[in-house]
Design a protein around this motif. Structure first.
Motif, mmCIF file in Angstrom:
data_model
loop_
_atom_site.group_PDB
_atom_site.id
_atom_site.type_symbol
_atom_site.label_atom_id
_atom_site.label_comp_id
_atom_site.label_asym_id
_atom_site.label_seq_id
_atom_site.Cartn_x
_atom_site.Cartn_y
_atom_site.Cartn_z
ATOM 1 N N GLU A 127 0.835 -1.213 0.000
ATOM 2 C CA GLU A 127 0.000 0.000 0.000
ATOM 3 C C GLU A 127 0.872 1.266 0.000
ATOM 4 N N ALA A 128 1.977 1.202 0.705
ATOM 5 C CA ALA A 128 2.887 2.355 0.748
ATOM 6 C C ALA A 128 3.505 2.574 -0.639
ATOM 7 N N VAL A 129 3.914 1.474 -1.277
ATOM 8 C CA VAL A 129 4.501 1.596 -2.623
ATOM 9 C C VAL A 129 3.475 2.199 -3.583
ATOM 10 N N GLY A 130 2.218 1.754 -3.455
ATOM 11 C CA GLY A 130 1.149 2.285 -4.310
ATOM 12 C C GLY A 130 0.993 3.786 -4.134
ATOM 13 N N GLN A 131 1.031 4.235 -2.886
ATOM 14 C CA GLN A 131 0.850 5.677 -2.637
ATOM 15 C C GLN A 131 2.066 6.488 -3.102
ATOM 16 N N ILE A 132 3.241 5.907 -2.966
ATOM 17 C CA ILE A 132 4.456 6.586 -3.450
ATOM 18 C C ILE A 132 4.356 6.719 -4.975
ATOM 19 N N ARG A 133 3.957 5.602 -5.614
ATOM 20 C CA ARG A 133 3.840 5.600 -7.084
ATOM 21 C C ARG A 133 2.895 6.701 -7.565
ATOM 22 N N PRO B 203 11.813 12.772 9.443
ATOM 23 C CA PRO B 203 11.711 12.648 10.910
ATOM 24 C C PRO B 203 10.270 12.549 11.410
ATOM 25 N N GLY B 204 10.074 11.653 12.374
ATOM 26 C CA GLY B 204 8.776 11.538 13.046
ATOM 27 C C GLY B 204 7.783 10.614 12.359
ATOM 28 N N GLN B 205 8.015 10.294 11.088
ATOM 29 C CA GLN B 205 6.983 9.578 10.331
ATOM 30 C C GLN B 205 6.790 8.122 10.779
ATOM 31 N N ASN B 206 7.840 7.501 11.281
ATOM 32 C CA ASN B 206 7.662 6.106 11.711
ATOM 33 C C ASN B 206 7.810 5.943 13.228
ATOM 34 N N SER B 207 7.828 7.059 13.951
ATOM 35 C CA SER B 207 8.163 7.025 15.383
ATOM 36 C C SER B 207 7.159 6.261 16.239
ATOM 37 N N ASN B 208 5.880 6.422 15.938
ATOM 38 C CA ASN B 208 4.895 5.738 16.782
ATOM 39 C C ASN B 208 5.032 4.225 16.674
ATOM 40 N N ALA B 209 5.342 3.738 15.465
ATOM 41 C CA ALA B 209 5.506 2.290 15.278
ATOM 42 C C ALA B 209 6.636 1.774 16.166
ATOM 43 N N THR C 143 5.399 -1.262 10.102
ATOM 44 C CA THR C 143 3.929 -1.316 10.121
ATOM 45 C C THR C 143 3.441 -0.684 8.819
ATOM 46 N N ASN C 144 2.219 -1.021 8.424
ATOM 47 C CA ASN C 144 1.642 -0.393 7.223
ATOM 48 C C ASN C 144 1.643 1.116 7.385
ATOM 49 N N GLU C 145 1.218 1.562 8.581
ATOM 50 C CA GLU C 145 1.075 2.999 8.819
ATOM 51 C C GLU C 145 2.428 3.720 8.692
ATOM 52 N N ALA C 146 3.444 3.163 9.340
ATOM 53 C CA ALA C 146 4.769 3.807 9.298
ATOM 54 C C ALA C 146 5.337 3.793 7.884
ATOM 55 N N ASN C 147 5.138 2.674 7.172
ATOM 56 C CA ASN C 147 5.625 2.584 5.780
ATOM 57 C C ASN C 147 4.950 3.640 4.920
ATOM 58 N N ILE C 148 3.641 3.794 5.094
ATOM 59 C CA ILE C 148 2.908 4.789 4.303
ATOM 60 C C ILE C 148 3.374 6.195 4.686
ATOM 61 N N ASN C 149 3.404 6.474 5.979
ATOM 62 C CA ASN C 149 3.797 7.833 6.416
ATOM 63 C C ASN C 149 5.192 8.210 5.909
ATOM 64 N N ALA C 150 6.155 7.310 6.131
ATOM 65 C CA ALA C 150 7.540 7.642 5.765
ATOM 66 C C ALA C 150 7.730 7.624 4.250
#
Ligand code: 3PG
Length: 308
Positions: free
Chosen positions: A16-22, A101-107, A278-285
């Motif tokens: 999902e992260a790759v899709g959003q980056i694309r 910075p900060g994008q994957n911190s919660n994970a 995590t999906n969330e951290a991958n997407i955010n970062a």
């Protein structure tokens, strides 16, 4: 000719992260290519030769990679620590290096609690364990991850201490955290110590015998930062001399096998570094990295540059 963006991730992002980056890259009129799960450096050297921009995770971008990347203008580490990029070599070649910075911190912060609970409940075995409530956690370095760890710890009813000479006391107090004046004090007072030091020449082996020996009785050291911030020789010595101490890490030390066989029930390592996985951290970062690349090419935005 359109810009070429390469995602090179030995440990891939969620699809999902790759899709959003694309979507972001193609909307800007650029081309995206992917090099995932590569096992040989040669694969990276070949793939970067055509790239104008590069998105990486913990992938090593050294001088050899930078030299092979003839068109490269910007490399973004989708994550916080950029110790895997040779920033000086990049600067010399006029290549901008950035992080997110900060994008994957919660994970990463949530993994700290998974590890603490795993230890507190005897690695999920029925033997009576202990609770986090009313215990003290010491956060060693109060950056983005440290901040999230503090917030979650308060939810568990823990007392939260932190040591970070680069963060103002007021910032910690505002987050409901009690600052302590020295690393020694942090190690003496905490039942759990959570490491969040970046890997720099000043922090290599910072957690040494002097600190480890000061740890409170039955204390647990949790490392989701970098293996190099703990002095391995001193760690082995401390675990030998202090049978009450435990060490859990998301980045297995070089001496992992020896520790696991000598101190079963007191040490534990994730099979592969997974704090930010995590999906969330991958997407955010990943999305942040893609947006930063577009902003750099379109507007010259270097807000997150780390090699100025
Ligand atoms: C970071 O520095 O952002 C973390 O260590 C995560 O690293 P990873 O992207 O390789 O999982």
């Amino acid at each position: 000719m359109s810009r070429k963006v390469l995602i090179a991730t030995e440990k891939p992002f969620a699809s999902e992260a790759v899709g959003q980056i694309r979507e972001i890259i193609e909307k800007a009129g650029y081309e995206l290519s992917l090099l995932e799960k590569y096992t040989e450096k040669k694969e990276l050297l070949d793939a970067v030769s055509r790239a104008d921009a590069l998105i990486i995770r913990s992938d090593k971008v050294d001088a050899e990679v930078l030299n092979a990347a003839e068109n490269l203008k910007v490399v973004v580490r989708a994550g916080a620590g950029y110790d895997n990029i040779d920033c000086a070599a990049a600067k010399e070649k006029g290549i901008v290096a950035m992080n997110t910075p900060g994008q994957n911190s919660n994970a990463v912060a949530e993994l700290v609690f998974a590890m603490m609970l795993y230890r507190a409940r005897n690695f999920l075995t029925p033997k009576a364990g202990s609770e986090l409530r009313m215990k003290t956690i010491g956060i060693h370095a109060y950056g983005n991850v440290g901040h999230y760890v503090a917030q979650i710890a308060k939810g568990f009813g823990m007392t939260v201490l932190a040591y970070d000479p680069f963060v103002k006391k007021e910032v910690m107090e505002k987050g409901g955290v009690t600052p302590v004046g020295s690393a020694e004090e942090l190690y003496e007072k905490s039942d759990y110590i959570s490491l969040h030091l970046p890997k720099m020449k000043e922090t290599m082996g910072f957690v040494n015998e002097k600190l480890l020996q000061r740890m409170k009785k039955n204390a647990v050291l949790v490392n989701t930062a970098r293996k190099e911030v703990v002095n391995e020789e001193d760690l082995q010595k401390a675990l030998k001399e202090r049978p009450d101490l435990s060490y859990l890490s998301d980045i297995a030390p070089d001496c992992a096998e020896a520790l696991l066989s000598e101190y079963p029930g007191r040490v534990w390592f994730t099979p592969k570094k997974m704090g930010a996985q995590t999906n969330e951290a991958n997407i955010n970062a990943g999305v942040a990295a893609a947006r930063q690349i577009v902003a750099y090419f379109e507007k010259g935005d270097t807000t997150f540059q780390v090699n100025k």
